[in-house]
Design an enzyme around this catalytic site. Sequence first.
Site, mmCIF file in Angstrom:
data_model
loop_
_atom_site.group_PDB
_atom_site.id
_atom_site.type_symbol
_atom_site.label_atom_id
_atom_site.label_comp_id
_atom_site.label_asym_id
_atom_site.label_seq_id
_atom_site.Cartn_x
_atom_site.Cartn_y
_atom_site.Cartn_z
ATOM 1 N N ARG A 61 0.724 -1.258 -0.215
ATOM 2 C CA ARG A 61 0.000 -0.013 0.010
ATOM 3 C C ARG A 61 0.772 1.265 -0.037
ATOM 4 O O ARG A 61 0.593 2.082 -0.639
ATOM 5 C CB ARG A 61 -0.993 0.135 1.237
ATOM 6 C CG ARG A 61 -2.035 1.009 1.391
ATOM 7 C CD ARG A 61 -2.896 0.828 2.325
ATOM 8 N NE ARG A 61 -3.797 2.022 2.508
ATOM 9 C CZ ARG A 61 -4.834 1.959 1.853
ATOM 10 N NH1 ARG A 61 -5.368 1.173 0.977
ATOM 11 N NH2 ARG A 61 -5.690 2.990 1.859
ATOM 12 N N HIS A 65 0.569 4.521 -2.879
ATOM 13 C CA HIS A 65 0.167 5.676 -2.362
ATOM 14 C C HIS A 65 1.342 6.559 -2.857
ATOM 15 O O HIS A 65 1.017 7.527 -3.009
ATOM 16 C CB HIS A 65 -0.202 5.678 -0.855
ATOM 17 C CG HIS A 65 -1.721 5.276 -0.556
ATOM 18 N ND1 HIS A 65 -2.474 6.005 0.006
ATOM 19 C CD2 HIS A 65 -2.382 4.013 -1.040
ATOM 20 C CE1 HIS A 65 -3.555 5.285 0.308
ATOM 21 N NE2 HIS A 65 -3.507 4.183 -0.499
ATOM 22 N N ASP A 73 8.505 8.630 -5.809
ATOM 23 C CA ASP A 73 9.536 9.171 -5.489
ATOM 24 C C ASP A 73 9.766 9.360 -4.076
ATOM 25 O O ASP A 73 10.602 9.987 -3.646
ATOM 26 C CB ASP A 73 9.443 10.752 -6.105
ATOM 27 C CG ASP A 73 8.145 11.263 -5.505
ATOM 28 O OD1 ASP A 73 7.372 10.748 -4.744
ATOM 29 O OD2 ASP A 73 7.766 12.418 -5.846
ATOM 30 N N SER A 75 7.993 10.427 -1.753
ATOM 31 C CA SER A 75 7.257 11.616 -1.115
ATOM 32 C C SER A 75 6.443 11.399 0.133
ATOM 33 O O SER A 75 6.186 11.995 0.877
ATOM 34 C CB SER A 75 6.773 12.507 -2.103
ATOM 35 O OG SER A 75 5.902 11.583 -2.663
ATOM 36 N N GLU A 89 2.304 14.550 2.679
ATOM 37 C CA GLU A 89 1.236 13.657 2.354
ATOM 38 C C GLU A 89 0.633 12.469 3.368
ATOM 39 O O GLU A 89 -0.368 12.173 3.187
ATOM 40 C CB GLU A 89 1.769 12.774 1.053
ATOM 41 C CG GLU A 89 2.180 13.448 -0.232
ATOM 42 C CD GLU A 89 2.797 12.501 -1.095
ATOM 43 O OE1 GLU A 89 2.854 11.483 -1.124
ATOM 44 O OE2 GLU A 89 3.729 13.220 -1.928
ATOM 45 N N ASN A 95 -4.194 8.932 3.275
ATOM 46 C CA ASN A 95 -3.227 8.492 4.273
ATOM 47 C C ASN A 95 -3.311 8.171 5.771
ATOM 48 O O ASN A 95 -2.788 7.380 6.286
ATOM 49 C CB ASN A 95 -1.997 9.031 3.692
ATOM 50 C CG ASN A 95 -1.747 9.055 2.488
ATOM 51 O OD1 ASN A 95 -2.002 8.017 1.538
ATOM 52 N ND2 ASN A 95 -1.008 9.845 1.759
ATOM 53 N N PRO A 165 -7.548 7.423 -5.427
ATOM 54 C CA PRO A 165 -8.854 7.031 -5.290
ATOM 55 C C PRO A 165 -9.571 6.622 -4.010
ATOM 56 O O PRO A 165 -8.900 5.769 -3.335
ATOM 57 C CB PRO A 165 -9.062 5.839 -6.569
ATOM 58 C CG PRO A 165 -7.516 5.385 -6.499
ATOM 59 C CD PRO A 165 -6.703 6.550 -6.127
ATOM 60 N N HIS A 195 -5.784 -6.064 -3.382
ATOM 61 C CA HIS A 195 -6.623 -5.984 -2.045
ATOM 62 C C HIS A 195 -6.999 -7.495 -1.677
ATOM 63 O O HIS A 195 -7.685 -7.923 -0.582
ATOM 64 C CB HIS A 195 -7.981 -5.325 -2.428
ATOM 65 C CG HIS A 195 -7.951 -4.152 -2.285
ATOM 66 N ND1 HIS A 195 -8.950 -3.319 -2.553
ATOM 67 C CD2 HIS A 195 -6.888 -3.265 -1.898
ATOM 68 C CE1 HIS A 195 -8.841 -2.030 -2.170
ATOM 69 N NE2 HIS A 195 -7.202 -1.832 -2.147
ATOM 70 N N ASP A 240 -10.383 -9.934 1.936
ATOM 71 C CA ASP A 240 -10.816 -11.028 1.294
ATOM 72 C C ASP A 240 -10.760 -12.003 2.293
ATOM 73 O O ASP A 240 -10.130 -11.849 3.294
ATOM 74 C CB ASP A 240 -10.395 -11.366 0.007
ATOM 75 C CG ASP A 240 -8.962 -12.195 -0.175
ATOM 76 O OD1 ASP A 240 -8.506 -12.526 1.099
ATOM 77 O OD2 ASP A 240 -8.425 -12.393 -1.254
ATOM 78 N N THR A 242 -9.130 -14.838 2.492
ATOM 79 C CA THR A 242 -7.674 -15.266 2.886
ATOM 80 C C THR A 242 -6.512 -13.939 2.752
ATOM 81 O O THR A 242 -5.749 -14.085 1.890
ATOM 82 C CB THR A 242 -7.109 -16.184 1.415
ATOM 83 O OG1 THR A 242 -7.442 -15.558 0.272
ATOM 84 C CG2 THR A 242 -8.065 -17.453 1.676
ATOM 85 N N ASP A 247 -3.566 -14.337 -3.588
ATOM 86 C CA ASP A 247 -4.344 -15.305 -4.499
ATOM 87 C C ASP A 247 -5.368 -14.672 -5.042
ATOM 88 O O ASP A 247 -5.376 -13.286 -5.227
ATOM 89 C CB ASP A 247 -4.775 -16.522 -3.560
ATOM 90 C CG ASP A 247 -5.818 -16.006 -2.427
ATOM 91 O OD1 ASP A 247 -6.460 -14.963 -2.653
ATOM 92 O OD2 ASP A 247 -5.877 -16.992 -1.456
#
Length: 321
Positions: A61, A65, A73, A75, A89, A95, A165, A195, A240, A242, A247
Amino acid sequence: MATRLIFVLFIIAATVLQTPTHAQLTPDHYNLVCPGALGAIRNEVSKAISKERRTGASLLRLHFHDCFVNGCDGSVLLDDNPKTNFTGEKTAIPNLNSLRRFDVVDKIKAAVDKKCKASVVSCADILAVAARDSIEILGGPRYNVLLGRRDARNASFSDALANLPPPFFNFSQLLSSFQSHGLNLTDLVALSGGHTIGLARCTTFRSRIYNDTNINTVFAGRLRGTCPTTGGDNNTQPLDPTSERFDTQYFASLLQNRGLLHSDQELFKNQGSASDKLVLQYIRSPSTFFRDFINSMINMGNLKPLLAPNGEIRKNCRVVN
């Protein structure tokens, strides 16, 4: 005639020599300057995941992000500094209370610098490699990471708000967001497959379980037990079933209307769309998902990377040199 040809060739050669050259991302960037760099990163990632499996998703993640806000970069790692009136950020809504395991990045950086006997590996590259290693350790595919990124000397709170998003986006908003970064539909669906690991906070799926109609009622009822209409914002649920294994179960859940986030379920509406077809293809062929995921991770990793002579290699990933 010969004299004129020699003169033209001289001008062309001089022009080429005067044209500035820029480094490119390559998988072997650190082979000469620090052959043990990638091994040191892998070792720290492995240790962190063995202590907490969720760490793998957190590192993936962080890379996502980072790349979606002005390119890959580093940041996203910069701390706010009230003394210099700098706000980066980390505290932007997408975040804040969402990104985690910055401490693991600190440990990786220290271990790599010790191995290399100098600060030659950028924090941006550390995020890219740590994401790849996390994916593989949790059962996903291994791929060659393109390297050679430099670290930004600044970060943008407003760009983090605008470019990441949110979980309530509908399909057209999601696709537009990805396309604005030069990514396509396959990138959207494949990268959303990330995810398949990790957890989400109640605040990110509360609206879905109380308001959405395209959700399995038993699934929604169970989630309401841990995510009330008020309170419990930091209670978490697996993305999910698992969530500690990389997977295709994430996509299988979408077929059952068990996508945890509104934005997850938007990828599959059972209407024969191109997105629907990709979800079904990934369920039937995990190898196809792995292939597309690798390609999309590389595409994302190529989003506006800082290359020499721009940027820097931070000695501390949280602050500029």
